[in-house]
Design an enzyme around this catalytic site. Structure first.
Site, mmCIF file in Angstrom:
data_model
loop_
_atom_site.group_PDB
_atom_site.id
_atom_site.type_symbol
_atom_site.label_atom_id
_atom_site.label_comp_id
_atom_site.label_asym_id
_atom_site.label_seq_id
_atom_site.Cartn_x
_atom_site.Cartn_y
_atom_site.Cartn_z
ATOM 1 N N GLY A 60 43.280 30.151 40.701
ATOM 2 C CA GLY A 60 44.046 29.346 41.170
ATOM 3 C C GLY A 60 45.489 29.947 40.422
ATOM 4 O O GLY A 60 46.194 29.001 40.268
ATOM 5 N N LYS B 180 47.663 36.122 34.230
ATOM 6 C CA LYS B 180 47.472 35.138 34.670
ATOM 7 C C LYS B 180 48.558 33.694 34.316
ATOM 8 O O LYS B 180 49.225 33.978 32.974
ATOM 9 C CB LYS B 180 46.284 34.803 32.904
ATOM 10 C CG LYS B 180 45.125 33.493 33.374
ATOM 11 C CD LYS B 180 43.818 33.660 32.963
ATOM 12 C CE LYS B 180 43.546 32.165 32.445
ATOM 13 N NZ LYS B 180 41.822 32.550 31.631
ATOM 14 N N ARG C 109 33.419 38.802 40.494
ATOM 15 C CA ARG C 109 32.713 37.715 39.444
ATOM 16 C C ARG C 109 31.303 37.337 40.208
ATOM 17 O O ARG C 109 30.755 37.945 41.323
ATOM 18 C CB ARG C 109 33.506 36.451 38.860
ATOM 19 C CG ARG C 109 34.614 36.634 39.032
ATOM 20 C CD ARG C 109 35.573 35.308 39.287
ATOM 21 N NE ARG C 109 36.944 36.042 38.896
ATOM 22 C CZ ARG C 109 37.591 35.445 38.060
ATOM 23 N NH1 ARG C 109 36.708 34.616 37.114
ATOM 24 N NH2 ARG C 109 38.866 35.987 37.521
ATOM 25 N N ASP D 149 31.562 31.399 37.893
ATOM 26 C CA ASP D 149 32.636 32.166 38.852
ATOM 27 C C ASP D 149 33.093 32.986 37.431
ATOM 28 O O ASP D 149 34.548 33.703 37.554
ATOM 29 C CB ASP D 149 33.736 30.904 39.429
ATOM 30 C CG ASP D 149 33.996 30.108 37.872
ATOM 31 O OD1 ASP D 149 32.279 29.696 38.036
ATOM 32 O OD2 ASP D 149 35.725 29.844 37.702
#
Ligand code: AMP
Ligand code: MG
Length: 569
Positions: free
Chosen positions: A130, A151, A228, A302
């Site tokens: 996200g 990020k 992940r 996650d």
């Protein structure tokens, strides 16, 4: 991509997607974006929040920042990636733009990954990147591939209700901690760079109705891949066995070459061996955390990498006082699911979820069950070994006696607030003194009165220990420890040196990170640089840097950011 730019002259490097010329050392970098090239990608590039099925990623361009400035980078990471030194000096502005997504280089293929996960024990469905966008997979000078991921570069189809951005405080924390962990010898994603965007990001730091604008920032993270546990869980939860198999085959072939060589494609043995290896590396990683007092804070499935590297530095923290029940994450304050002492069990639980996701591929539960049990037994054995090594009893024959002393030590450490890092580091000073003049080198001497025996540990105590009961019990423990340690036949100096290799002098203390953030928010990044430098050599005594090894000052005990953090970043 047709971006309306004129085609470059033959022999000239293709410009970036905004037409910027690319200097030779950067133009020479090759990209091989296997994750998006070899696996199904979402056909839509629409950025609004939505469910994405049948695909493991979505193409998305980072949002262009208003005024990107590169404020720090990790030179070792740059070297490993073949990003030449001159790029960080002569072409610093361009690097700032590349590492914030302001320009996209030819060969990059930005995307956000699609994955699910269990959050705090509950299945959360699709989560996905996200607030992270992978730029592409860089081919390193060694011929390997490393994924570069920004990020905080803006929204993706996986941003749900959030904005996709990151604030400076959390970016400083991720940047510094990734590098600190690496230099501690604990597997982790790396941090190539820290840049500010020039934009403001509004955050309600403690979810208490007090939002404020904060400086936006972006860390460029580096990892072989960002696959992940949850990457497997999502297709499994949707009964999409085809996608699940595609991901597993890809992962094993690309990153688990030995297993791919040993077991033919598509066989249950291959998938089971893959899981066993993930369990092994995950255990090694978590035990690394335990050894240095690191608390991840959000061990959702996650947030666990299939490479067994520490990933997603959010509300993490470092033990100050040794307390197995401690967690820095205020979001987890009630149940403290992710507390320090619970981390190996949580990893076990997470592995169980990954195993469940792989059942359709293995076709049976037994081999997975076996690997899970292997984790449990290795954990018991390895954890004890690590603690024995930490107290200098790694080589004594009577391991059971050593384990008993360790158990007693845990009780001692919680009986009065005792700084974990300082205590273990100073314990080697106590051991060294066993070689001191007038003492019996065989270790049968009692080392003097209680106070002088405990004296090298004084710095570790948050309260005055003096000559009270704690001092007496500790002295008694130290005498028995000395006697048992001497049975390994090593000179005390050698034993102490071995202890210093597993007990760091310097860790990223919560308040140190916060002080660096305070300065950074005032546009002063010297403290970030200084900390990065100190944390490059965590096991060395560094004359002049003693203050970075000091215990937490009293003002930092309850200060937000120093002892309490939330997931909000
Ligand atoms: P975390 O547990 O903090 O790693 O994040 C859980 C999920 O929330 C992941 O899917 C993240 O990508 C997403 N997320 C967290 N913060 C943001 C944000 N600021 N904007 C968009 N998505 C976010
Ligand atoms: Mg995450």
């Amino acid at each position: 991509m047709d971006d309306g730019q004129p085609a470059p002259e033959p022999g000239e490097p293709t410009p970036a997607d905004d037409g910027s010329a690319i200097p030779e050392p950067l133009a020479r970098i090759r990209w091989d974006n296997r994750f998006v090239d070899a696996l199904p990608v979402d056909p839509s590039t629409e950025v609004r929040p939505r469910q994405v099925t049948g695909a493991l990623s979505s193409r998305v361009r980072p949002v262009r920042p208003s005024a990107p400035v590169l404020v720090a980078h990790a030179r070792e990471v740059a070297d490993e990636l073949g990003l030449a030194a001159e790029l960080w000096t002569d072409h610093r502005d361009l690097m700032a733009r590349v590492l914030t997504g302001d320009v996209v280089l030819p060969g990059m293929d930005p995307s956000a990954a699609n994955y699910g996960g269990h959050q705090f024990g509950n299945w959360a469905g699709q989560l996905g990147d996200g607030r992270a966008i992978a730029l592409g997979e860089l081919v390193t000078p060694g011929g390997g591939r490393q994924t570069l991921q920004l990020k905080g570069a803006g929204p993706t189809p996986y941003s749900r209700g959030a904005d996709g951005f990151a604030v400076l405080r959390s970016s400083v924390r991720e940047f510094l901690c990734s590098e600190a962990m690496h230099h501690l010898g604990i597997p982790t994603t790396r941090a190539l760079s820290l840049a500010v965007t020039g934009d403001k990001v509004v955050r309600d730091m403690f979810y208490d109705g007090n939002p404020r604008p904060e400086p936006g920032a972006i860390v460029c993270r580096v990892s072989p891949s960002f696959i992940r546990f949850g990457s497997f869980q999502l297709p499994a939860s949707r009964q999409d066995d085809e996608l699940l198999a595609a991901l597993a085959d890809f992962t094993i072939e690309e990153y688990f070459a030995e297993i791919a060589g040993e077991h033919p494609a598509g066989t249950p043995e291959r998938y089971a061996a893959f899981f066993t290896e993930v369990a092994r590396t995950t255990l090694a990683m978590v035990l690394g955390w335990m050894r240095v007092g690191f608390v991840h804070g959000v061990m959702n499935t996650d947030n666990l990498s299939i490479h067994g590297v520490t990933i997603d530095y959010g509300p993490y923290g470092w033990l100050e006082g040794f307390d197995p029940g401690w967690t820095p994450n205020t979001t987890d304050a009630t149940h403290r699911r992710y507390r320090y002492g619970q981390q190996p069990q949580v990893a076990h639980w997470n592995l169980l979820q990954l195993a469940n996701a792989l059942v359709p591929l293995v076709g049976a539960t037994e081999p997975l069950q076996e690997a899970i049990e292997g984790y449990g037994s290795d954990l018991q054995w390895d954890e004890r070994r690590i603690w024995r090594e930490k107290v200098g009893l790694g080589l004594v024959d009577d391991a059971a006696a050593a384990d008993e002393l360790v158990t007693e030590l845990f009780q001692l450490l919680v009986s009065t607030e005792t700084d974990m890092t300082i205590f273990f580091r100073c314990l080697s000073d106590v051991v060294r003194l066993a070689d001191g003049p007038g003492d019996d080198p065989a270790g049968s001497g009692d080392g003097g009165d209680d106070a002088s025996l405990v004296a090298p540990l004084t710095d570790a105590y948050y309260d005055e220990v003096g000559a009270g009961e704690v001092a007496a019990t500790t002295a008694d423990w130290l005498r028995r420890h000395r006697a048992l340690a001497a049975t390994d036949g090593r000179p005390a100096g050698e034993r102490a040196a071995a202890m210093d290799r597993v007990n760091p002098r310097y860790v990223l203390r919560n308040y140190l990170a916060q002080l660096a953030i305070d300065a950074a928010e005032g546009d002063d990044f010297t403290e970030v640089e200084r900390l990065l430098e100190v944390l490059r050599r965590p096991y060395d005594d560094q004359p002049g840097n003693e203050r970075y090894a000091a215990k937490r000052p009293e003002w930092a005990r309850e200060r937000p950011g120093c002892s309490q953090l939330s997931c909000s970043s």
